[in-house]
Scaffold this motif. Structure first.
Motif, PDB file in Angstrom:
ATOM      1  N   PRO A 109       8.397   1.683  -6.620  1.00 59.89           N
ATOM      2  CA  PRO A 109       7.756   0.107  -7.001  1.00 59.89           C
ATOM      3  C   PRO A 109       7.433  -0.617  -5.549  1.00 59.89           C
ATOM      4  O   PRO A 109       7.114   0.395  -4.333  1.00 59.89           O
ATOM      5  N   SER A 110       7.124  -1.788  -5.398  1.00 63.29           N
ATOM      6  CA  SER A 110       6.468  -2.149  -3.870  1.00 63.29           C
ATOM      7  C   SER A 110       8.014  -2.746  -3.168  1.00 63.29           C
ATOM      8  O   SER A 110       9.300  -3.879  -3.541  1.00 63.29           O
ATOM      9  N   GLY A 111       8.511  -1.786  -2.125  1.00 62.04           N
ATOM     10  CA  GLY A 111       9.848  -2.179  -0.741  1.00 62.04           C
ATOM     11  C   GLY A 111       9.353  -3.672  -0.640  1.00 62.04           C
ATOM     12  O   GLY A 111      10.335  -3.903  -0.338  1.00 62.04           O
ATOM     13  N   HIS A 112       8.260  -3.965  -0.395  1.00 64.33           N
ATOM     14  CA  HIS A 112       7.373  -4.735   0.896  1.00 64.33           C
ATOM     15  C   HIS A 112       8.127  -6.593   0.106  1.00 64.33           C
ATOM     16  O   HIS A 112       8.611  -7.311   0.167  1.00 64.33           O
ATOM     17  N   THR A 113       7.627  -6.468  -1.677  1.00 66.90           N
ATOM     18  CA  THR A 113       7.551  -7.428  -2.864  1.00 66.90           C
ATOM     19  C   THR A 113       8.990  -7.290  -2.451  1.00 66.90           C
ATOM     20  O   THR A 113      10.573  -8.240  -2.711  1.00 66.90           O
ATOM     21  N   SER A 148      -4.559  -5.641  -1.178  1.00 68.62           N
ATOM     22  CA  SER A 148      -5.151  -4.832  -0.223  1.00 68.62           C
ATOM     23  C   SER A 148      -4.919  -3.135  -0.539  1.00 68.62           C
ATOM     24  O   SER A 148      -5.605  -2.556   0.529  1.00 68.62           O
ATOM     25  N   GLY A 149      -4.433  -2.646  -1.751  1.00 71.73           N
ATOM     26  CA  GLY A 149      -4.590  -1.550  -2.594  1.00 71.73           C
ATOM     27  C   GLY A 149      -3.433  -0.713  -2.579  1.00 71.73           C
ATOM     28  O   GLY A 149      -3.639   0.708  -2.570  1.00 71.73           O
ATOM     29  N   ALA A 150      -2.247  -1.256  -1.991  1.00 68.68           N
ATOM     30  CA  ALA A 150      -1.782  -0.840  -1.669  1.00 68.68           C
ATOM     31  C   ALA A 150      -0.782  -0.239  -2.513  1.00 68.68           C
ATOM     32  O   ALA A 150       0.622   0.311  -2.670  1.00 68.68           O
ATOM     33  N   HIS A 151      -0.620  -0.832  -3.861  1.00 70.92           N
ATOM     34  CA  HIS A 151       0.055  -1.294  -4.984  1.00 70.92           C
ATOM     35  C   HIS A 151      -0.628  -1.653  -6.023  1.00 70.92           C
ATOM     36  O   HIS A 151      -1.272  -2.719  -6.025  1.00 70.92           O
TER      37      HIS A 151
END
Length: 180
Positions: A109-113, A148-151
């Motif tokens: 998953p998105s760790g930033h989120t 950004s296309g990261a996730h």
């Protein structure tokens, strides 16, 4: 099986739209906020401000936020990314150069989120004004991760769920200690 195929189609469509339809100026702002959130700098800064300005309640709130953030990071990056080896969205879907800066780790998953939502959700019940202020950059981080296309959007949604669950668990586990 049909549900999974539908989710994949929605992920593909939403990723392409977010990457191509967000105005350049807005994308720069999102990128700047995400850059400040990188390595939890934004959330640690917010915790320091709360601790300095909020007295004992502010320190407790900051500690709850940082505890939830740590739990979310452990769950998202330490566990889930190791179990789910999902590739990042294809480079050809992203019509800008930010795609070159994305990490090599699993997309899910998105760790930033997870970190952003965990900190915000842990802070909000104790200090609603600070929680509302944190909610704006938390939402911006989530949007930027797709733009950004990261996730994929489902990676961000999973990160948000992990963050909210981490905040809930942290606040409830710490509740006996916070009452004194």
């Amino acid at each position: 099986m049909r549900l999974l195929a539908g989710l994949q189609r929605a992920d593909r469509s939403l990723t392409r739209r977010a990457a191509s339809r967000i105005p350049r100026g807005a994308a720069k702002v999102l990128s700047a906020v995400e850059e400040f959130a990188e390595s939890t700098k934004l959330w640690c800064t917010a915790a320091a401000v709360m601790a300095l300005l909020g007295g004992r309640p502010g320190r407790r709130t900051a500690a709850a936020g940082l505890g939830a953030l740590a739990a979310a990071q452990l769950a998202a990056n330490g566990l889930c990314k190791q179990l789910a080896d999902r590739p990042r969205p294809p480079v050809e879907w992203i019509p800008h150069d930010e795609v070159a800066d994305r990490p090599d780790s699993s997309s899910f998953p998105s760790g930033h989120t997870a970190a952003a939502f965990a900190f915000t959700a842990a802070v909000a019940p104790a200090w609603p004004g600070a929680g509302a202020l944190c909610a704006v950059p938390a939402a911006m981080v989530a949007l930027e991760r797709v733009q950004s296309g990261a996730h994929y959007p489902s990676d961000v949604a999973a990160g948000a769920v992990i963050g909210l669950a981490s905040a809930w668990l942290t606040r409830h586990a710490a509740a006996p200690f916070l009452r004194s």
